[in-house]
Each structure stands twice: as C-alpha cells, then as structure tokens.
Write a protein that holds these residues in place. Structure first.
Motif, PDB file in Angstrom:
ATOM      1  N   LYS A  73       0.831  -1.208   0.000  1.00 36.21           N
ATOM      2  CA  LYS A  73       0.000   0.000   0.000  1.00 36.21           C
ATOM      3  C   LYS A  73       0.867   1.259   0.000  1.00 36.21           C
ATOM      4  O   LYS A  73       0.589   2.206  -0.739  1.00 36.21           O
ATOM      5  N   LYS A 170      -8.286   3.653 -15.012  1.00 37.61           N
ATOM      6  CA  LYS A 170      -9.009   2.387 -14.830  1.00 37.61           C
ATOM      7  C   LYS A 170      -8.158   1.410 -14.018  1.00 37.61           C
ATOM      8  O   LYS A 170      -8.651   0.765 -13.086  1.00 37.61           O
ATOM      9  N   LYS A 173      -7.860   2.528 -10.325  1.00 37.31           N
ATOM     10  CA  LYS A 173      -9.086   2.186  -9.580  1.00 37.31           C
ATOM     11  C   LYS A 173      -9.134   0.691  -9.288  1.00 37.31           C
ATOM     12  O   LYS A 173      -9.503   0.276  -8.183  1.00 37.31           O
ATOM     13  N   GLU A 174      -8.755  -0.119 -10.263  1.00 36.68           N
ATOM     14  CA  GLU A 174      -8.748  -1.571 -10.076  1.00 36.68           C
ATOM     15  C   GLU A 174      -7.773  -1.976  -8.974  1.00 36.68           C
ATOM     16  O   GLU A 174      -8.106  -2.768  -8.086  1.00 36.68           O
ATOM     17  N   ASP A 176      -6.527  -0.029  -6.577  1.00 35.59           N
ATOM     18  CA  ASP A 176      -7.003   0.528  -5.299  1.00 35.59           C
ATOM     19  C   ASP A 176      -8.091  -0.371  -4.704  1.00 35.59           C
ATOM     20  O   ASP A 176      -8.093  -0.642  -3.505  1.00 35.59           O
ATOM     21  N   SER A 177      -8.997  -0.823  -5.549  1.00 34.72           N
ATOM     22  CA  SER A 177     -10.075  -1.698  -5.099  1.00 34.72           C
ATOM     23  C   SER A 177      -9.526  -2.989  -4.520  1.00 34.72           C
ATOM     24  O   SER A 177      -9.979  -3.453  -3.465  1.00 34.72           O
ATOM     25  N   THR A 178      -8.535  -3.554  -5.190  1.00 36.98           N
ATOM     26  CA  THR A 178      -7.918  -4.800  -4.696  1.00 36.98           C
ATOM     27  C   THR A 178      -7.258  -4.555  -3.343  1.00 36.98           C
ATOM     28  O   THR A 178      -7.432  -5.350  -2.410  1.00 36.98           O
ATOM     29  N   ASN A 180      -7.937  -2.098  -1.185  1.00 33.30           N
ATOM     30  CA  ASN A 180      -8.936  -1.739  -0.178  1.00 33.30           C
ATOM     31  C   ASN A 180      -9.744  -2.937   0.297  1.00 33.30           C
ATOM     32  O   ASN A 180     -10.339  -2.900   1.370  1.00 33.30           O
ATOM     33  N   SER A 181      -9.777  -3.997  -0.480  1.00 28.01           N
ATOM     34  CA  SER A 181     -10.501  -5.195  -0.076  1.00 28.01           C
ATOM     35  C   SER A 181      -9.796  -5.939   1.054  1.00 28.01           C
ATOM     36  O   SER A 181     -10.366  -6.856   1.641  1.00 28.01           O
TER      37      SER A 181
END
Length: 183
Positions: A73, A170, A173-174, A176-178, A180-181
């Motif tokens: 991160k 894109k 965001k992908e 970041d989503s991974t 943040n999960s």
C-alpha cells in the motif's frame, strides 16, 4: 592445419581457465572489507543523500516491522502520483525510460524483500488478485515507461496514448479496489 587450429584453441582455453582461477583482490573487495565506523557513516550519508534525490524508492533490506500489505500500500501510494504526473508530461521515449527505471527498481526491491521477509504471509493470502498485484503494477509501470519491453518507439508511444485515454485511471481504480478489499 587442423591440428594447429585445435592446438591453438586448446592453448587459449587453458590460458582462459587459468586466468579465471586467479584470486586477485580488487579495490572494490578491499572497500567492502572496511567496516570502520567512519566508513559506515560515509555509506549511510551516501544512501540518505541518494534517497533524498530519488522520487521513489524501497529498501530491499527494510527492517521495519510492517506487513507485506502495508509495504504494498505504501509503495503504491508513492507510485500513483508519479504515474499520473509523468503520463501528463510530454517526455521523450528516453526520458520516460530514465524516469521509469527508478520506479521499476523500487517495485523489484519490494519483490526481493517480500521473497526474503514475507513469504509465509504471502502464502496465506487467498485472493489471487492481491498476490499478483505487485506484478500487475510492474506491468503497468512498463506500459508507461517501456523499460522491459523492447518494442518499437511507436508501440511504446501507442501504449502511452492508450493510458492517457483512460486506461491508467481504470488500472489505478482496479488496484485501489484490490488493496482496499484487504481492510
């Protein structure tokens, strides 16, 4: 004539083998052996100065007590603004490669550090996207900077243009989503 050529090849091979076996101390080996406090302080100053000049870095010998995810991160948060900034500049292909080398090295150092210090933690992660994220980020870095792929300049420029048209955001965001999960 063939015997003469064979003899010369064998003689050359013997000379090369003998030269390879020489144990001649080099100046760099002598420098490595010096562990005086002055030498250590000088090395530390050089490393700190280098870090101050760099836009991004990761020490493969990092000894902080943080998890792999925290390292990932942190390095990703350092990387995102650089990707955006560099993509929006009108650099030459060579300038992109030069800028990308530093970012690429930081991510490679994270992979090296992970292989020595976080393998057990990495093995416990069940999310395939998360375990592959560092490699996916390196691939994105290469799309922008072109350090690994030796395709033509035109292909590298074409990939950069695709990133400018929305692919970079894109992917950010992908990723970041991974990340943040994991919360």
């Amino acid at each position: 004539m063939k015997k003469m050529i064979l003899f010369m090849v064998m003689l050359l091979s013997i000379l090369l083998a003998a030269a390879c076996g020489q144990n001649v101390p080099s100046a760099s080996n002598e420098t490595k052996k010096q562990t005086s406090p002055e030498r250590q302080a000088k090395d530390k100053d050089i490393k700190e100065e280098s870090t101050k000049r760099s836009r991004i870095s990761f020490d493969r010998n990092d000894s902080e007590d943080v998890s792999y995810i925290q390292h990932l991160k942190s390095l990703w948060e350092q990387t995102k603004p650089l990707l955006r900034e560099d993509l929006n500049k009108n650099y030459s292909d060579e300038e992109y490669k030069k800028l990308g080398t530093e970012i690429d090295m930081a991510w490679i150092n994270l992979q090296i550090h992970t292989s020595f210090s976080h393998m057990e933690e990495l093995d416990k992660i069940k999310d395939v996207k998360l375990t592959n994220l560092d490699g996916d980020i390196i691939q994105l870095i290469d799309e922008l900077y072109g350090n690994r792929y030796a395709g033509s300049v035109e292909k590298r420029e074409e990939r950069r243009e695709i990133l400018r048209k929305g692919r970079l955001e894109k992917k950010i965001k992908e990723f970041d989503s991974t990340l943040n999960s994991t919360n």
